[in-house]
Design a protein around this motif. Structure first.
Motif, mmCIF file in Angstrom:
data_model
loop_
_atom_site.group_PDB
_atom_site.id
_atom_site.type_symbol
_atom_site.label_atom_id
_atom_site.label_comp_id
_atom_site.label_asym_id
_atom_site.label_seq_id
_atom_site.Cartn_x
_atom_site.Cartn_y
_atom_site.Cartn_z
ATOM 1 N N GLU A 179 32.493 4.299 115.741
ATOM 2 C CA GLU A 179 33.374 5.366 116.207
ATOM 3 C C GLU A 179 34.349 4.836 117.254
ATOM 4 O OE1 GLU A 179 29.714 8.573 115.884
ATOM 5 O OE2 GLU A 179 30.197 7.493 117.720
ATOM 6 N N SER A 180 35.491 5.482 117.331
ATOM 7 C CA SER A 180 36.476 5.147 118.350
ATOM 8 C C SER A 180 37.339 6.366 118.617
ATOM 9 C CB SER A 180 37.341 3.968 117.908
ATOM 10 O OG SER A 180 38.039 4.283 116.718
ATOM 11 N N GLY A 181 38.078 6.317 119.733
ATOM 12 C CA GLY A 181 39.037 7.361 120.026
ATOM 13 C C GLY A 181 38.661 8.317 121.134
ATOM 14 N N GLY A 182 37.452 8.218 121.641
ATOM 15 C CA GLY A 182 37.064 9.105 122.726
ATOM 16 C C GLY A 182 37.735 8.709 124.031
ATOM 17 N N GLY A 183 37.552 9.550 125.049
ATOM 18 C CA GLY A 183 38.131 9.245 126.339
ATOM 19 C C GLY A 183 38.276 10.471 127.211
ATOM 20 N N LEU A 184 39.040 10.310 128.263
ATOM 21 C CA LEU A 184 39.297 11.387 129.223
ATOM 22 C C LEU A 184 40.673 11.987 128.932
ATOM 23 C CD1 LEU A 184 38.696 12.962 131.864
ATOM 24 C CD2 LEU A 184 39.718 11.023 133.090
ATOM 25 N N VAL A 185 40.722 13.297 128.846
ATOM 26 C CA VAL A 185 41.988 13.971 128.564
ATOM 27 C C VAL A 185 42.048 15.268 129.368
ATOM 28 C CG1 VAL A 185 41.044 15.200 126.562
ATOM 29 C CG2 VAL A 185 43.512 14.746 126.693
ATOM 30 N N ALA A 236 34.349 4.653 111.079
ATOM 31 C CA ALA A 236 34.441 3.805 109.899
ATOM 32 C C ALA A 236 33.083 3.211 109.559
ATOM 33 C CB ALA A 236 35.451 2.689 110.135
ATOM 34 N N ALA A 237 32.750 3.207 108.287
ATOM 35 C CA ALA A 237 31.512 2.587 107.834
ATOM 36 C C ALA A 237 31.698 1.073 107.726
ATOM 37 C CB ALA A 237 31.102 3.153 106.478
ATOM 38 N N SER A 238 30.638 0.339 108.030
ATOM 39 C CA SER A 238 30.719 -1.124 108.041
ATOM 40 C C SER A 238 30.754 -1.724 106.640
ATOM 41 C CB SER A 238 29.524 -1.699 108.810
ATOM 42 O OG SER A 238 28.309 -1.279 108.201
ATOM 43 N N ARG A 239 30.403 -0.932 105.650
ATOM 44 C CA ARG A 239 30.470 -1.382 104.276
ATOM 45 C C ARG A 239 30.765 -0.186 103.387
ATOM 46 N NH1 ARG A 239 24.379 -2.368 102.000
ATOM 47 N NH2 ARG A 239 25.550 -2.380 100.062
ATOM 48 N N ASN A 240 31.197 -0.473 102.183
ATOM 49 C CA ASN A 240 31.510 0.599 101.264
ATOM 50 C C ASN A 240 30.241 1.355 100.862
ATOM 51 O OD1 ASN A 240 33.227 2.079 99.336
ATOM 52 N ND2 ASN A 240 31.963 1.048 97.803
ATOM 53 N N ILE A 241 30.327 2.676 100.901
ATOM 54 C CA ILE A 241 29.234 3.536 100.453
ATOM 55 C C ILE A 241 29.661 4.144 99.119
ATOM 56 C CG2 ILE A 241 27.797 5.531 101.008
ATOM 57 C CD1 ILE A 241 28.495 5.038 103.968
ATOM 58 N N PRO A 242 29.020 3.755 98.022
ATOM 59 C CA PRO A 242 29.526 4.154 96.703
ATOM 60 C C PRO A 242 29.601 5.656 96.477
ATOM 61 C CG PRO A 242 27.955 2.374 96.496
ATOM 62 C CD PRO A 242 27.885 2.852 97.925
ATOM 63 N N ARG A 243 28.601 6.371 96.981
ATOM 64 C CA ARG A 243 28.593 7.816 96.775
ATOM 65 C C ARG A 243 28.453 8.509 98.124
ATOM 66 N NH1 ARG A 243 23.963 8.888 92.501
ATOM 67 N NH2 ARG A 243 22.958 7.284 93.755
ATOM 68 N N GLY A 295 26.735 7.495 113.687
ATOM 69 C CA GLY A 295 27.409 6.630 114.619
ATOM 70 C C GLY A 295 26.683 6.613 115.957
ATOM 71 N N GLN A 296 27.147 5.746 116.845
ATOM 72 C CA GLN A 296 26.477 5.571 118.132
ATOM 73 C C GLN A 296 26.939 6.601 119.158
ATOM 74 O OE1 GLN A 296 29.070 3.878 117.109
ATOM 75 N NE2 GLN A 296 30.479 3.766 118.836
ATOM 76 N N GLY A 297 28.008 7.309 118.839
ATOM 77 C CA GLY A 297 28.525 8.334 119.750
ATOM 78 C C GLY A 297 29.701 7.833 120.560
ATOM 79 N N THR A 298 30.657 8.724 120.771
ATOM 80 C CA THR A 298 31.796 8.424 121.628
ATOM 81 C C THR A 298 32.005 9.608 122.568
ATOM 82 O OG1 THR A 298 34.123 7.712 121.661
ATOM 83 C CG2 THR A 298 33.516 9.332 119.987
ATOM 84 N N GLN A 299 32.237 9.314 123.833
ATOM 85 C CA GLN A 299 32.324 10.366 124.843
ATOM 86 C C GLN A 299 33.717 10.960 124.897
ATOM 87 O OE1 GLN A 299 29.850 11.701 126.709
ATOM 88 N NE2 GLN A 299 31.305 13.162 127.600
ATOM 89 N N VAL A 300 33.771 12.271 124.893
ATOM 90 C CA VAL A 300 35.019 13.004 125.102
ATOM 91 C C VAL A 300 34.850 13.841 126.356
ATOM 92 C CG1 VAL A 300 36.526 14.820 124.210
ATOM 93 C CG2 VAL A 300 35.637 13.059 122.676
ATOM 94 N N THR A 301 35.733 13.644 127.311
ATOM 95 C CA THR A 301 35.694 14.389 128.567
ATOM 96 C C THR A 301 37.032 15.086 128.768
ATOM 97 O OG1 THR A 301 34.145 12.808 129.544
ATOM 98 C CG2 THR A 301 35.316 14.275 131.051
ATOM 99 N N VAL A 302 36.966 16.395 128.914
ATOM 100 C CA VAL A 302 38.182 17.191 129.119
ATOM 101 C C VAL A 302 38.143 17.732 130.540
ATOM 102 C CG1 VAL A 302 39.619 19.069 128.272
ATOM 103 C CG2 VAL A 302 38.132 17.805 126.688
ATOM 104 N N SER A 303 39.037 17.228 131.360
ATOM 105 C CA SER A 303 39.017 17.605 132.773
ATOM 106 C C SER A 303 40.381 17.345 133.388
ATOM 107 C CB SER A 303 37.950 16.801 133.512
ATOM 108 O OG SER A 303 37.996 17.065 134.904
ATOM 109 N N SER A 304 40.713 18.175 134.360
ATOM 110 C CA SER A 304 41.964 17.974 135.097
ATOM 111 C C SER A 304 41.711 17.164 136.361
ATOM 112 C CB SER A 304 42.595 19.320 135.447
ATOM 113 O OG SER A 304 41.673 20.124 136.159
#
Length: 120
Positions: free
Chosen positions: A6-12, A23-30, A111-120
């Protein structure tokens, strides 16, 4: 063995946007279902959005109209576009893929998890 990266998390800030990728590390046929879950401290993991057979989508009521799930089958990748983020969206986000390989049973990959933090 399949790993989901996983990717794309963060502080916003509230009202901002983030795009998560998984993204999967290898192709999953089904693959039948790909989804995103989240878990905030002290709360149970909840389903945020899912896409089944590449076409049928489902969203939690709390994110309808703000989040969009999509997939790229060729890349075995699932995305979660999150707009108009709110502080209550703060959580660890996990992707999930239900898939199978020839001569094997269906399995749930996480996935291993990605942190999303929404704060001002």
């Amino acid at each position: 063995q399949v790993q989901l990266v996983e990717s794309g998390g963060g502080l916003v800030q509230p009202g901002g946007s983030l795009r998560l990728s998984c993204a999967a590390s290898r192709n999953i046929p089904r693959i039948n279902t790909m989804g995103w879950y989240r878990q905030a401290p002290g709360k149970e993991r909840e389903l945020v959005a899912s896409i089944t057979n590449g076409v049928r989508t489902m969203y939690a009521d709390s994110v309808k109209g703000r989040f969009t799930i999509s997939r790229d089958s060729a890349k075995n990748t699932v995305y979660l576009q999150m707009n108009n983020l709110r502080p209550e969206d703060t959580a660890a986000y996990y992707c999930n893929i239900n898939g199978s390989f020839p001569l094997t049973n269906w399995a749930a990959y996480w996935g291993q998890g990605t942190q999303v933090t929404v704060s001002s």
